[in-house]
Enzyme design. Structure first.
Site, PDB file in Angstrom:
ATOM      1  N   HIS A   1      -4.770  -3.284  -3.009  1.00 16.33           N
ATOM      2  CA  HIS A   1      -4.475  -2.197  -4.216  1.00 16.33           C
ATOM      3  C   HIS A   1      -4.109  -2.914  -5.491  1.00 16.33           C
ATOM      4  O   HIS A   1      -3.606  -2.154  -6.355  1.00 16.33           O
ATOM      5  CB  HIS A   1      -3.092  -1.674  -3.589  1.00 16.33           C
ATOM      6  CG  HIS A   1      -3.246  -0.745  -2.361  1.00 16.33           C
ATOM      7  ND1 HIS A   1      -3.990   0.548  -2.378  1.00 16.33           N
ATOM      8  CD2 HIS A   1      -3.050  -1.117  -1.141  1.00 16.33           C
ATOM      9  CE1 HIS A   1      -4.155   0.980  -1.209  1.00 16.33           C
ATOM     10  NE2 HIS A   1      -3.684  -0.018  -0.543  1.00 16.33           N
TER      11      HIS A   1
ATOM     12  N   SER B   1       0.618  -1.297  -0.032  1.00 11.24           N
ATOM     13  CA  SER B   1       0.087   0.162   0.013  1.00 11.24           C
ATOM     14  C   SER B   1       0.750   1.338  -0.023  1.00 11.24           C
ATOM     15  O   SER B   1       0.501   2.175  -0.572  1.00 11.24           O
ATOM     16  CB  SER B   1      -0.927  -0.167   1.316  1.00 11.24           C
ATOM     17  OG  SER B   1      -0.154  -0.163   2.470  1.00 11.24           O
TER      18      SER B   1
ATOM     19  N   LYS C   1     -11.321   0.656  -2.627  1.00 13.03           N
ATOM     20  CA  LYS C   1     -10.296   1.281  -3.420  1.00 13.03           C
ATOM     21  C   LYS C   1     -10.743   1.393  -4.984  1.00 13.03           C
ATOM     22  O   LYS C   1     -11.514   2.348  -4.851  1.00 13.03           O
ATOM     23  CB  LYS C   1      -9.027   0.448  -3.122  1.00 13.03           C
ATOM     24  CG  LYS C   1      -8.608   1.196  -1.670  1.00 13.03           C
ATOM     25  CD  LYS C   1      -7.514   0.457  -1.093  1.00 13.03           C
ATOM     26  CE  LYS C   1      -7.492   1.105   0.564  1.00 13.03           C
ATOM     27  NZ  LYS C   1      -6.768   0.118   1.481  1.00 13.03           N
TER      28      LYS C   1
HETATM   29  C1  LIG Z   1      -6.776   0.000   2.857  1.00  5.58           C
HETATM   30  C2  LIG Z   1      -6.306  -1.328   3.175  1.00  5.58           C
HETATM   31  C3  LIG Z   1      -6.986  -2.171   4.099  1.00  5.58           C
HETATM   32  C4  LIG Z   1      -8.271  -1.576   4.763  1.00  5.58           C
HETATM   33  O1  LIG Z   1      -9.407  -1.736   3.865  1.00  5.58           O
HETATM   34  P1  LIG Z   1     -10.720  -0.558   4.242  1.00  5.58           P
HETATM   35  O2  LIG Z   1     -11.645  -1.094   3.450  1.00  5.58           O
HETATM   36  O3  LIG Z   1     -10.249   0.814   3.667  1.00  5.58           O
HETATM   37  O4  LIG Z   1     -10.846  -0.658   5.664  1.00  5.58           O
HETATM   38  C5  LIG Z   1      -6.630  -3.457   4.323  1.00  5.58           C
HETATM   39  N1  LIG Z   1      -5.508  -3.727   3.643  1.00  5.58           N
HETATM   40  C6  LIG Z   1      -4.641  -3.079   2.761  1.00  5.58           C
HETATM   41  C7  LIG Z   1      -3.359  -3.515   2.330  1.00  5.58           C
HETATM   42  C8  LIG Z   1      -5.193  -1.766   2.607  1.00  5.58           C
HETATM   43  O5  LIG Z   1      -4.489  -0.859   1.785  1.00  5.58           O
END
Ligand SMILES: *Cc1c(COP(=O)(O)O)cnc(C)c1O
Length: 398
Positions: A209, A181, A240
């Protein structure tokens, strides 16, 4: 007497680590209104520009008209509505898995899943750069934890050897991400799968991602490498590239049945609104369409435009995702750099401890399919300005 919070806050401020909320006064998208300025946004995880997409909003509105706003109870009581079931069917199909379970966030997914899979006496082995949600889930589980340096296969293997020797009966779970991330690079997934199979460990792969960005129809890295069937726990987020909100796990029917019985963040939380499930379903359908594939191609074209314009020494040889870290080292240097972008009309946030290790502060620039090539060229101009000797401390090691 305990140290007053004011002192702690002041200490954060002194170390350039204090954070605050920013009120954005515009729709999601590549342009934003903030602090009385019009800025081009290079910070969101909305990689395909879907969060404000009218057909997703429409799907949510229709679901509100049919199912109301609140889900009224947890999934196991009376909170499971038709859109939840349709979403989970589609998720399983999309990730080429037997079954899927959705959660209210990716964070809740990681917490619930790791806690349900491992406990005292088990072992969880994590990549050093694993997301906070995975670390928290691992800690909360009560399992014994081991961390391997980022993408270090030898160390991963020696942890697995150790785990098998000392915990012959234990469940051993390897945890990594397909696209990291804050660094934007990828895990050597094919090798990790081979290794974990040799030690009969489970693999949890967080595709937060990668979904929407990597692989055919944005199905993620596992599918890109033909490994979906060998990743035991395929985790991700709907918030995302999919542009909505919520998290999910895909895997065997057994796994999903176990999680819906034992994942505490699933069992003891009200079901997410049906409107979000309906919007996420529409987003997945879009991913599988020709228009979705075209949108993903636009993102990769934009990444090519960016790569062509980057100053030397700044990036890896090849961009592996929509995330481009600009390493600055000192927290204050990252803040200063972010300010320069702001002054030039771009929003590029500084990422600091504790999101990344101390002394590895950076800018995290993210691209979207919705950016225009001229906007990308303009943002690279600022990167050149930043990299000029004399302005700031220049770029660190990547
Ligand atoms: C953003 C993210 C999460 C959390 O997801 P949300 O839906 O924002 O709570 C979990 N793992 C990774 C690698 C992330 O980048």
């Amino acid at each position: 007497m305990a140290r007053p919070l004011r002192e702690e806050l002041d200490a954060l401020k002194q170390q350039s680590l204090l954070r605050r909320l920013r009120e954005i006064e515009s729709q999601p998208g590549t342009h934003m209104e903030y602090a009385g300025r019009h800025l081009i946004n290079f910070s969101s995880n909305d990689y395909l520009g879907l969060a404000g997409e009218p057909f997703l909003c429409e799907a949510a509105k229709q679901a509100i008209d049919t199912y109301g706003v609140g889900a009224t109870a947890s999934r196991l009581v009376c909170g499971t509505l038709t859109p939840h079931m349709l979403l989970e069917q589609k998720l399983a199909e999309f990730k080429r898995a037997e079954a899927a379970l959705s959660f209210s966030s990716g964070y809740a997914t990681a917490l619930g899943t790791l806690g349900a899979l491992a406990g005292k006496g088990d072992v969880i082995i994590l990549d050093k750069l694993a997301h906070a949600s995975l670390i928290d889930g691992a800690r909360l589980s009560g399992a014994t934890l081991r961390v391997f340096p980022h993408n270090d296969l030898e160390k991963l293997e020696s942890h697995l050897q150790w785990a098998r020797e000392t915990h012959p009966e234990a469940r051993v779970v390897v945890v990594t991400e397909s696209v990291f991330s804050m660094d934007g690079d990828r895990a050597p997934l094919a090798e990790i799968v081979q290794i974990k199979e040799r030690y009969e460990a489970l693999l949890l792969l967080d595709e937060a991602h990668a979904v929407g960005v990597v692989g055919p129809n944005g199905r993620g890295l596992a599918e890109r490498l033909g490994l979906s069937g060998r990743v035991d726990i395929q985790m991700g987020t709907l918030s995302k590239a999919l542009g909505v909100s919520g998290g999910y796990v895909c895997g065997s029917r057994e796994l999903i049945d176990w999680l819906l019985n034992r994942a505490r963040s699933f069992v003891y939380s009200t079901a997410p609104p049906a409107a979000l499930a309906a919007a996420a379903l529409a987003s997945l359908e879009f991913m599988e369409s020709a228009a979705g594939e075209a949108r993903r191609k636009m993102l990769w074209n934009n990444l090519k435009v960016l790569a062509a314009g980057l100053p030397p020494g700044l990036t890896p040889e090849k961009l592996q995702s929509a995330i481009v870290p600009v390493m600055l080292g000192e927290e204050s240097a990252a803040l200063e750099a972010s300010k320069l972008f702001f002054e030039r009309g771009f929003f590029v946030p500084a990422i600091r401890y504790p999101t990344v290790a101390r002394g590895t502060a950076r800018l995290r620039l993210t691209l979207s399919a919705a950016h225009l090539p001229e906007e990308i060229e303009a943002v690279t101009q600022v990167l050149w300005e930043l990299g000029n000797p004399g302005s700031l401390s220049g770029f660190g090691e990547r």
